[in-house]
Design a protein around this motif. Structure first.
Motif, PDB file in Angstrom:
ATOM      1  N   PRO A 153       0.873  -1.131  -0.063  1.00 60.49           N
ATOM      2  CA  PRO A 153      -0.029   0.053  -0.002  1.00 60.49           C
ATOM      3  C   PRO A 153       0.726   1.360  -0.095  1.00 60.49           C
ATOM      4  N   ALA A 154       0.224   2.123  -0.705  1.00 58.99           N
ATOM      5  CA  ALA A 154       0.875   3.828  -0.434  1.00 58.99           C
ATOM      6  C   ALA A 154       0.149   4.473   0.926  1.00 58.99           C
ATOM      7  N   VAL A 155       1.217   5.129   1.476  1.00 56.32           N
ATOM      8  CA  VAL A 155       0.569   5.874   2.535  1.00 56.32           C
ATOM      9  C   VAL A 155       0.808   7.338   2.194  1.00 56.32           C
ATOM     10  N   ASP A 156       0.064   8.288   2.960  1.00 54.63           N
ATOM     11  CA  ASP A 156       0.103   9.615   2.873  1.00 54.63           C
ATOM     12  C   ASP A 156       1.283  10.262   3.590  1.00 54.63           C
ATOM     13  N   LEU A 157       2.366  10.854   3.069  1.00 54.29           N
ATOM     14  CA  LEU A 157       3.434  11.308   3.773  1.00 54.29           C
ATOM     15  C   LEU A 157       3.098  12.892   4.125  1.00 54.29           C
ATOM     16  N   THR A 158       1.800  13.509   3.920  1.00 56.68           N
ATOM     17  CA  THR A 158       1.581  14.956   4.446  1.00 56.68           C
ATOM     18  C   THR A 158       1.257  14.594   5.870  1.00 56.68           C
ATOM     19  N   LEU A 159       1.636  15.786   6.606  1.00 53.34           N
ATOM     20  CA  LEU A 159       1.315  15.772   7.995  1.00 53.34           C
ATOM     21  C   LEU A 159      -0.018  16.142   8.138  1.00 53.34           C
ATOM     22  N   PRO A 160      -0.920  15.497   8.848  1.00 55.84           N
ATOM     23  CA  PRO A 160      -2.366  15.850   8.971  1.00 55.84           C
ATOM     24  C   PRO A 160      -2.427  17.134   9.967  1.00 55.84           C
ATOM     25  N   ASP A 161      -3.442  18.140   9.675  1.00 57.47           N
ATOM     26  CA  ASP A 161      -3.514  19.288  10.344  1.00 57.47           C
ATOM     27  C   ASP A 161      -2.267  20.020  10.504  1.00 57.47           C
ATOM     28  N   SER A 162      -1.789  20.228   9.384  1.00 57.29           N
ATOM     29  CA  SER A 162      -0.622  20.879   9.146  1.00 57.29           C
ATOM     30  C   SER A 162      -0.379  22.394   9.589  1.00 57.29           C
ATOM     31  N   SER A 163      -1.619  23.026   9.572  1.00 56.21           N
ATOM     32  CA  SER A 163      -1.671  24.544   9.923  1.00 56.21           C
ATOM     33  C   SER A 163      -1.921  24.289  11.553  1.00 56.21           C
ATOM     34  N   ASN A 164      -1.898  23.180  12.393  1.00 57.95           N
ATOM     35  CA  ASN A 164      -2.473  23.495  13.798  1.00 57.95           C
ATOM     36  C   ASN A 164      -0.843  23.286  14.291  1.00 57.95           C
ATOM     37  N   PRO A 165      -0.517  24.328  15.223  1.00 61.39           N
ATOM     38  CA  PRO A 165       0.716  24.458  15.662  1.00 61.39           C
ATOM     39  C   PRO A 165       1.067  23.230  16.886  1.00 61.39           C
ATOM     40  N   ARG A 166       0.016  22.824  17.510  1.00 58.22           N
ATOM     41  CA  ARG A 166       0.301  21.540  18.297  1.00 58.22           C
ATOM     42  C   ARG A 166       0.524  20.464  17.406  1.00 58.22           C
ATOM     43  N   SER A 167      -0.121  20.007  16.440  1.00 54.04           N
ATOM     44  CA  SER A 167       0.264  19.061  15.346  1.00 54.04           C
ATOM     45  C   SER A 167       1.704  19.115  14.854  1.00 54.04           C
ATOM     46  N   VAL A 168       2.051  20.495  14.578  1.00 54.89           N
ATOM     47  CA  VAL A 168       3.636  20.648  13.996  1.00 54.89           C
ATOM     48  C   VAL A 168       4.331  20.355  14.943  1.00 54.89           C
ATOM     49  N   PHE A 169       4.189  20.798  16.394  1.00 52.45           N
ATOM     50  CA  PHE A 169       5.219  20.514  17.194  1.00 52.45           C
ATOM     51  C   PHE A 169       5.428  19.437  17.602  1.00 52.45           C
ATOM     52  N   ALA A 170       4.190  18.465  17.632  1.00 55.94           N
ATOM     53  CA  ALA A 170       4.253  17.300  18.176  1.00 55.94           C
ATOM     54  C   ALA A 170       5.211  16.516  17.011  1.00 55.94           C
ATOM     55  N   ALA A 171       4.922  16.751  15.690  1.00 59.75           N
ATOM     56  CA  ALA A 171       5.250  15.764  14.794  1.00 59.75           C
ATOM     57  C   ALA A 171       6.909  16.161  14.783  1.00 59.75           C
ATOM     58  N   SER A 172       7.220  17.568  15.197  1.00 58.34           N
ATOM     59  CA  SER A 172       8.654  17.696  14.973  1.00 58.34           C
ATOM     60  C   SER A 172       9.460  17.131  16.195  1.00 58.34           C
ATOM     61  N   VAL A 173       8.665  17.001  17.400  1.00 62.63           N
ATOM     62  CA  VAL A 173       9.417  16.450  18.414  1.00 62.63           C
ATOM     63  C   VAL A 173       9.517  14.819  18.235  1.00 62.63           C
ATOM     64  N   ARG A 174       8.692  14.345  17.698  1.00 59.60           N
ATOM     65  CA  ARG A 174       8.463  12.589  17.259  1.00 59.60           C
ATOM     66  C   ARG A 174       9.747  12.577  16.088  1.00 59.60           C
ATOM     67  N   VAL A 175       9.941  13.341  15.230  1.00 56.96           N
ATOM     68  CA  VAL A 175      10.832  13.236  14.224  1.00 56.96           C
ATOM     69  C   VAL A 175      12.320  13.428  14.699  1.00 56.96           C
ATOM     70  N   LEU A 176      12.503  14.479  15.494  1.00 56.49           N
ATOM     71  CA  LEU A 176      13.710  14.656  16.131  1.00 56.49           C
ATOM     72  C   LEU A 176      14.101  13.611  17.135  1.00 56.49           C
ATOM     73  N   LEU A 177      13.059  12.818  17.622  1.00 58.73           N
ATOM     74  CA  LEU A 177      13.618  11.774  18.639  1.00 58.73           C
ATOM     75  C   LEU A 177      14.083  10.594  17.627  1.00 58.73           C
ATOM     76  N   ARG A 178      13.549  10.453  16.520  1.00 56.24           N
ATOM     77  CA  ARG A 178      13.886   9.436  15.429  1.00 56.24           C
ATOM     78  C   ARG A 178      15.378   9.729  14.905  1.00 56.24           C
ATOM     79  N   ILE A 179      15.545  11.053  14.523  1.00 59.85           N
ATOM     80  CA  ILE A 179      16.650  11.408  14.201  1.00 59.85           C
ATOM     81  C   ILE A 179      17.764  11.131  15.128  1.00 59.85           C
ATOM     82  N   LEU A 180      17.696  11.803  16.505  1.00 58.31           N
ATOM     83  CA  LEU A 180      18.777  11.303  17.325  1.00 58.31           C
ATOM     84  C   LEU A 180      19.087   9.814  17.538  1.00 58.31           C
ATOM     85  N   VAL A 181      18.057   9.030  17.550  1.00 60.08           N
ATOM     86  CA  VAL A 181      18.184   7.710  17.464  1.00 60.08           C
ATOM     87  C   VAL A 181      19.227   7.240  16.407  1.00 60.08           C
ATOM     88  N   ALA A 182      18.956   7.862  15.103  1.00 61.29           N
ATOM     89  CA  ALA A 182      19.778   7.528  13.988  1.00 61.29           C
ATOM     90  C   ALA A 182      21.192   8.080  14.177  1.00 61.29           C
TER      91      ALA A 182
END
Length: 281
Positions: A153-182
């Motif tokens: 299957p294909a998945v949507d790689l667009t952040l849902p609710d990307s105009s919501n500051p809470r959604s953007v912040f939470a997504a950045s924290v999750r991505v940064l956590l993964r980046i630092l693990v890498a």
């Protein structure tokens, strides 16, 4: 906190669950705290084992603060410019939020900061990836990703609710956590402490290794420049500029040679004196 690779991955998986259901203020404070812990793990991965954790990362240690850890990770080349920028933004948002009990990310100042975060949108991927479909309708993880009978299957790689500051912040924290693990997984091996110098000539001897390398590079470059000048001369081209460059580099080379020669001589004097003293004892 020091992690092995699997331990850090488990920590991040469990920590992401902690982010769910938090108030805006809780999301920011808890999210920044998680990044702080994983950043410590990244830095610990590069320190030799003789360095005491508390001395470095304790409250009074040089790496006891989130800001100093970000700077050190950037200074050591462990994180990229964008990652440093994103971590600094998270730190600023945390500092602003920590002083307001009822802080929300929808206020203008915090919203503006959140909306300048970019990695959560750039590197977004859904947390749940649907399984592939096999012939007959069963689902699972295929052994051969190129099997034409399997529907991946294909998945949507667009952040849902990307105009919501809470959604953007939470997504950045999750991505940064993964980046630092890498980044931790690919961090340079821990360095052992260097051997102690035992003789007085050794510090200068070691220091001059860089001068020797520079001299070799200068000599190699000089040879290339001379060859280029000679080819230009053979073709009747002007070489005044090349001659000036060669003269400048020859002067640098002579200085390096003089430094090397004086250092070699100084070390020989020291070495002979040391040996003479040993013989007289």
């Amino acid at each position: 906190m020091s992690f092995e690779g699997v331990e850090m991955q488990i920590f991040v998986d469990e920590f992401e669950k902690e982010l769910e259901g938090q108030s805006d203020r809780g999301l920011v404070i808890v999210g920044a705290a998680g990044l702080d812990v994983v950043l410590e793990g990244l830095l610990s991965a590069t320190l030799n084992d003789e360095v005491k954790r508390e001395a470095m990362f304790g409250p009074n240690g040089p790496l006891g603060e989130f800001s100093s850890r970000i700077k050190m990770a950037a200074g050591l080349g462990l994180i990229s410019r964008d990652e440093r920028r994103e971590l600094e933004l998270v730190r600023r948002i945390r500092n602003k939020t920590a002083h307001e009990v009822n802080a929300t990310l929808s206020t203008d100042a915090l919203r503006d900061l959140c909306m300048t975060l970019v990695l959560g949108r750039r590197l977004y991927a859904p947390k749940v990836i649907p399984l592939a479909e096999f012939p007959g309708g069963t689902r699972g993880i295929p052994h051969d990703f190129d099997d034409p009978r399997v529907v991946i299957p294909a998945v949507d790689l667009t952040l849902p609710d990307s105009s919501n500051p809470r959604s953007v912040f939470a997504a950045s924290v999750r991505v940064l956590l993964r980046i630092l693990v890498a980044r931790t997984a690919t961090a340079p091996d821990k360095k052992s402490p260097p051997a102690d110098f035992m003789h007085p000539e050794e510090p200068l001897e070691h220091s001059m290794t860089q001068v020797s390398s520079q001299l070799k590079r200068a000599e190699a470059l000089l040879e290339q420049m001379r060859q280029l000048r000679d080819r230009l001369q053979e073709n009747g081209r002007p070489v005044a500029e090349q001659n000036d460059d060669i003269s400048d580099l020859e002067a640098v080379s002579q200085k390096l040679k003089a430094m090397q020669q004086f250092a070699d001589y100084s070390n020989e004097v020291i070495r002979r004196s040391r040996r003479s003293n040993l013989e007289q004892q």
